[in-house]
Every structure is written in structure tokens, then in C-alpha cells.
Design an enzyme around this catalytic site. Structure first.
Site, PDB file in Angstrom:
ATOM      1  N   LYS A 111      60.452 -35.833  81.840  1.00 30.45           N
ATOM      2  CA  LYS A 111      59.349 -36.863  81.763  1.00 30.45           C
ATOM      3  C   LYS A 111      59.095 -37.290  80.044  1.00 30.45           C
ATOM      4  CE  LYS A 111      56.662 -35.559  86.197  1.00 30.45           C
ATOM      5  NZ  LYS A 111      55.096 -35.076  86.541  1.00 30.45           N
TER       6      LYS A 111
ATOM      7  N   GLY B 129      51.521 -31.627  89.023  1.00 33.56           N
ATOM      8  CA  GLY B 129      51.177 -31.447  87.808  1.00 33.56           C
ATOM      9  C   GLY B 129      50.063 -30.603  87.959  1.00 33.56           C
TER      10      GLY B 129
HETATM   11  C1  PEP Z   1      57.080 -34.467  89.499  1.00 31.52           C
HETATM   12  O1  PEP Z   1      56.570 -35.436  88.311  1.00 31.52           O
HETATM   13  O2  PEP Z   1      58.132 -35.421  89.861  1.00 31.52           O
HETATM   14  C2  PEP Z   1      56.676 -33.493  89.634  1.00 31.52           C
HETATM   15  C3  PEP Z   1      56.749 -32.894  90.178  1.00 31.52           C
HETATM   16  O3  PEP Z   1      56.105 -33.059  88.704  1.00 31.52           O
HETATM   17  P1  PEP Z   1      55.790 -30.668  88.438  1.00 31.52           P
HETATM   18  O4  PEP Z   1      56.655 -30.502  89.266  1.00 31.52           O
HETATM   19  O5  PEP Z   1      55.142 -30.317  87.685  1.00 31.52           O
HETATM   20  O6  PEP Z   1      54.300 -30.812  89.647  1.00 31.52           O
END
Ligand code: PEP
Length: 251
Positions: free
Chosen positions: A11, A174
């Protein structure tokens, strides 16, 4: 036989020196290990070229987090598929829920991006997933079916067979809340059935369907042992080399 694929979506994290550090750490963590999964990382655009030069002698492959659907032109702030290819990207994440909800990407735009990725020999990782409200209203299957059918519109069967699908329930991204292995498996089996209808059984059986949503070292093994979960798209836990290594080694 389908492949396990673990992808890390950085990200909007890591400046250049931090990116160099993370990739070097990850290479060290994976060196000499027997891996049962392909490993992909998706750093921010500005770090792609440097990261590409650092992973050349490793098993790690490169993805971008997004791209535009046009070849080139007056699209201030955007990046083309051809630009991604020129800095070593083999994969691109498309239709992530953050792109859909924060940046207003529609199924139609995402479908154009999928076509553009194939036109440039980049493998799309197409994300789909329902919100908490949609799940609570019993709409999860309908939403996912709509996103996949729209995302795959007008693709050849061979192209469908060369995609990666990532099921990412928005309520699990998240948040620290993970879909239970049974909840995730139920959706993954549904997606595979849908892919069978959109292509054929052999093709659908070979497509990697990743789960994403708070995948961590302590829950990866159970999720990845489900019959239709063939990998993970990892956000937060890919920002530390040791936790990403542990997820990669859990298959
Ligand atoms: C993502 O953004 O693709 C994701 C799965 O984030 P996280 O693992 O932090 O939930």
C-alpha cells in the site's frame, strides 16, 4: 495443478530507503528455504525500479498496486501498463477495495484495466469482496458474482485461466477481523464454481484464488489449508520481513 501464491501489498508504505531495507531483509529471510508458494511483492510505484533490481537474484516477483487502462496520454498522476512492464512488473493488483471505495473505481474501469494488463503481458490479480453491511444483508454472493462477472467481461478462456483472483472481504481488511476458514472457503468454492461457468472446469481448477483480510502468521496455516484457498494477499503483515516470511512458509 494450481499454485500457491503469497502476495504482499505494501500500500502507501515505505520510502525508498525503507523499501530497500525491507526487500533486503525479506531476501535474507527466504534465502535457502524450501518454498511451496510463489512470492510476490507490490511496493509503491516510485520504488518499483529499485526493488526490481534488488530481487533479480531471488525468487521474489514484482507487482504494482494499480495502473491506468489507457496506453498513454493526458492522465495526470496515472501510470500505464507499459511503464509497469518496463520496470519489471509481472503482476498488477486491480480492483482492490480501497481503489473501489476511496477512489471510485467502477467494475467497468477495472475490466478495462484487466484487458490492458493482458495486452501488456502482465498478470492481473483481480480483487473482489463484500462490505460488512452487504454480508449482514445476505448479499455477499451476489456482490462477488457481480464483481467477478464484470471484471472478467469479454476475456478469452485462456486469459481467465491466467488470472489470479483475490477474495478480500472489506470488513476483514486492516481490521484484525479475519473471515473464519469456513467462511472464506465457502466464498472461495463459490468463486471457483462461478469461474467454471465463465470458463470451464479444468481452467477453473487451475486458477489461484487468494484470500486477503488480516492474514497473519498465526492464522495463515489454517486459512491456507482450506481446499479452495490457494494463497494470500497480505497487507499489514507484509511490512515486516519476518511476519511475511512466516506466512510464506505456512504452506
Ligand atoms: C489488503 O489490503 O489487501 C489486505 C488484505 O490488508 P490486511 O492484510 O492489512 O488486512
Amino acid at each position: 495443478m494450481r499454485k500457491y501464491i503469497i502476495a504482499g501489498n505494501w500500500k502507501m508504505n515505505k520510502n525508498l530507503s525503507e523499501a530497500i531495507q525491507l526487500v533486503s531483509d525479506l531476501k535474507n529471510e527466504l534465502a535457502g528455504k524450501t518454498l511451496n508458494a510463489d512470492v510476490i511483492i507490490a511496493p509503491p510505484f516510485v520504488n518499483l525500479e529499485t526493488v526490481n533490481s534488488l530481487i533479480k537474484d531471488s525468487v521474489i516477483k514484482l507487482a504494482a498496486q494499480n495502473m491506468h487502462f489507457a496506453d498513454s496520454g493526458a492522465f495526470t498522476g496515472e501510470i500505464s501498463a507499459q511503464m509497469l512492464k518496463s520496470v519489471g512488473c509481472e503482476y498488477v493488483i486491480l480492483g482492490h477495495s480501497e481503489r473501489r471505495t476511496i477512489f471510485g473505481e467502477t467494475d467497468e474501469m477495472i475490466n478495462k484495466k484487466v484487458h490492458q494488463a493482458f495486452a501488456n503481458n502482465i498478470t492481473p490479480i483481480l480483487c473482489c469482496g463484500e462490505s460488512l453491511e452487504e454480508r449482514e444483508n445476505g448479499k455477499a454472493f451476489e456482490i462477488i458474482e457481480g464483481q467477478i462477472k464484470a471484471g472478467l467481461k469479454d476475456l478469452e478462456t485462456t486469459q481467465i485461466g491466467n488470472m489470479i483472483i483475490a477474495y478480500e472481504p472489506i470488513w476483514a481488511i486492516g481490521t484484525g477481523k479475519t473471515a473464519s476458514p469456513e467462511q472464506a472457503q465457502e466464498i472461495h468454492a463459490f468463486i471457483r464454481k462461478l469461474l467454471t461457468e465463465l470458463s470451464n472446469e479444468e481452467t477453473a481448477n487451475n486458477i489461484t484464488i487468494q484470500y486477503g483480510g488480516s492474514v497473519k502468521p498465526n492464522n495463515a496455516k489454517e486459512l491456507l489449508s482450506q481446499p479452495d484457498i490457494d494463497g494470500a494477499l497480505v497487507g499489514g503483515a507484509c511490512l515486516k520481513a519476518d511476519s511475511f516470511r512466516d506466512i510464506v512458509l505456512s504452506v
